[in-house]
Design a protein around this motif. Structure first.
Motif, PDB file in Angstrom:
ATOM      1  N   TRP A 191     -12.866  -1.530 -13.916  1.00 32.43           N
ATOM      2  CA  TRP A 191     -13.109  -1.230 -12.505  1.00 32.43           C
ATOM      3  C   TRP A 191     -11.862  -0.640 -11.855  1.00 32.43           C
ATOM      4  CZ3 TRP A 191     -11.177  -2.451  -7.758  1.00 32.43           C
ATOM      5  CH2 TRP A 191     -11.961  -2.107  -6.660  1.00 32.43           C
ATOM      6  N   VAL A 192     -10.699  -1.257 -12.109  1.00 35.06           N
ATOM      7  CA  VAL A 192      -9.444  -0.773 -11.519  1.00 35.06           C
ATOM      8  C   VAL A 192      -9.162   0.653 -11.977  1.00 35.06           C
ATOM      9  CG1 VAL A 192      -6.926  -1.075 -11.589  1.00 35.06           C
ATOM     10  CG2 VAL A 192      -8.401  -3.024 -11.103  1.00 35.06           C
ATOM     11  N   PHE A 193      -9.350   0.921 -13.259  1.00 37.01           N
ATOM     12  CA  PHE A 193      -9.093   2.272 -13.742  1.00 37.01           C
ATOM     13  C   PHE A 193     -10.083   3.275 -13.152  1.00 37.01           C
ATOM     14  CE2 PHE A 193      -9.535   5.856 -16.601  1.00 37.01           C
ATOM     15  CZ  PHE A 193      -8.212   6.269 -16.672  1.00 37.01           C
ATOM     16  N   THR A 194     -11.364   2.897 -13.115  1.00 34.83           N
ATOM     17  CA  THR A 194     -12.407   3.809 -12.639  1.00 34.83           C
ATOM     18  C   THR A 194     -12.278   4.124 -11.153  1.00 34.83           C
ATOM     19  OG1 THR A 194     -13.918   2.977 -14.315  1.00 34.83           O
ATOM     20  CG2 THR A 194     -14.902   4.145 -12.464  1.00 34.83           C
ATOM     21  N   PHE A 195     -11.995   3.132 -10.334  1.00 36.77           N
ATOM     22  CA  PHE A 195     -12.036   3.339  -8.891  1.00 36.77           C
ATOM     23  C   PHE A 195     -10.674   3.423  -8.221  1.00 36.77           C
ATOM     24  CE2 PHE A 195     -16.167   1.431  -9.898  1.00 36.77           C
ATOM     25  CZ  PHE A 195     -16.985   2.430  -9.405  1.00 36.77           C
ATOM     26  N   LEU A 196      -9.591   3.066  -8.901  1.00 34.81           N
ATOM     27  CA  LEU A 196      -8.276   3.140  -8.281  1.00 34.81           C
ATOM     28  C   LEU A 196      -7.342   4.118  -8.999  1.00 34.81           C
ATOM     29  CD1 LEU A 196      -7.681  -0.649  -7.515  1.00 34.81           C
ATOM     30  CD2 LEU A 196      -8.537   1.115  -5.982  1.00 34.81           C
ATOM     31  N   ILE A 197      -7.129   3.898 -10.277  1.00 33.86           N
ATOM     32  CA  ILE A 197      -6.172   4.720 -11.020  1.00 33.86           C
ATOM     33  C   ILE A 197      -6.734   6.106 -11.304  1.00 33.86           C
ATOM     34  CG2 ILE A 197      -4.868   4.914 -13.171  1.00 33.86           C
ATOM     35  CD1 ILE A 197      -4.737   1.840 -13.194  1.00 33.86           C
ATOM     36  N   GLY A 198      -7.969   6.185 -11.780  1.00 39.61           N
ATOM     37  CA  GLY A 198      -8.575   7.473 -12.114  1.00 39.61           C
ATOM     38  C   GLY A 198      -8.576   8.459 -10.960  1.00 39.61           C
ATOM     39  N   PRO A 199      -9.082   8.089  -9.786  1.00 35.90           N
ATOM     40  CA  PRO A 199      -9.070   9.023  -8.659  1.00 35.90           C
ATOM     41  C   PRO A 199      -7.663   9.461  -8.243  1.00 35.90           C
ATOM     42  CG  PRO A 199     -10.649   7.292  -8.243  1.00 35.90           C
ATOM     43  CD  PRO A 199      -9.894   6.907  -9.487  1.00 35.90           C
ATOM     44  N   GLU A 200      -6.695   8.576  -8.343  1.00 40.53           N
ATOM     45  CA  GLU A 200      -5.316   8.957  -8.015  1.00 40.53           C
ATOM     46  C   GLU A 200      -4.780   9.999  -8.987  1.00 40.53           C
ATOM     47  OE1 GLU A 200      -3.320   8.278  -5.420  1.00 40.53           O
ATOM     48  OE2 GLU A 200      -5.056   7.290  -4.544  1.00 40.53           O
ATOM     49  N   VAL A 201      -5.103   9.833 -10.267  1.00 38.71           N
ATOM     50  CA  VAL A 201      -4.670  10.809 -11.274  1.00 38.71           C
ATOM     51  C   VAL A 201      -5.328  12.159 -10.997  1.00 38.71           C
ATOM     52  CG1 VAL A 201      -4.802  11.400 -13.728  1.00 38.71           C
ATOM     53  CG2 VAL A 201      -4.161   9.093 -13.042  1.00 38.71           C
ATOM     54  N   VAL A 202      -6.610  12.141 -10.675  1.00 43.49           N
ATOM     55  CA  VAL A 202      -7.331  13.390 -10.396  1.00 43.49           C
ATOM     56  C   VAL A 202      -6.747  14.083  -9.170  1.00 43.49           C
ATOM     57  CG1 VAL A 202      -9.553  14.334  -9.675  1.00 43.49           C
ATOM     58  CG2 VAL A 202      -9.446  12.677 -11.534  1.00 43.49           C
ATOM     59  N   GLU A 203      -6.467  13.335  -8.124  1.00 43.22           N
ATOM     60  CA  GLU A 203      -5.921  13.939  -6.902  1.00 43.22           C
ATOM     61  C   GLU A 203      -4.515  14.484  -7.107  1.00 43.22           C
ATOM     62  OE1 GLU A 203      -6.203  11.412  -3.499  1.00 43.22           O
ATOM     63  OE2 GLU A 203      -8.324  11.025  -3.832  1.00 43.22           O
TER      64      GLU A 203
END
Length: 91
Positions: free
Chosen positions: A21-33
């Motif tokens: 959940w943390v990777f999908t909704f917190l870390i992943g979007p930050e990496v994409v942005e």
């Protein structure tokens, strides 16, 4: 090897779910942005009106071209020693 107790297994499962959940909704979007390449890919998908569920299927025209080009690159890749170096005696 001994089996873990039920509370230990449930805790491990909950921890695994939390990590996903943390990777999908917190870390992943930050990496994409923070990545220009991901932003460019996202903009291209929106501009070309590509359904992202179909992105990996070759029935989408643009993906079909990319698939064809990638396969052609691998199929017709040059083999052998490569170009001969130019020397003064071969000129």
């Amino acid at each position: 090897m001994e089996n873990r107790s039920l509370p230990q297994r449930l805790a491990a499962f909950a921890l695994s779910c939390a990590a996903v959940w943390v990777f999908t909704f917190l870390i992943g979007p930050e990496v994409v942005e923070s990545s220009e390449a991901f932003q460019k890919l996202g903009d291209f998908i929106v501009e070309e009106n590509i359904e992202t569920g179909m992105f990996y299927y070759t029935d989408v025209e643009i993906v079909g071209h990319a698939d064809h080009n990638a396969r052609s690159t691998m199929e017709y890749m040059p083999h052998g020693p490569g170009p001969m170096p130019v020397t003064s005696s071969s000129r």
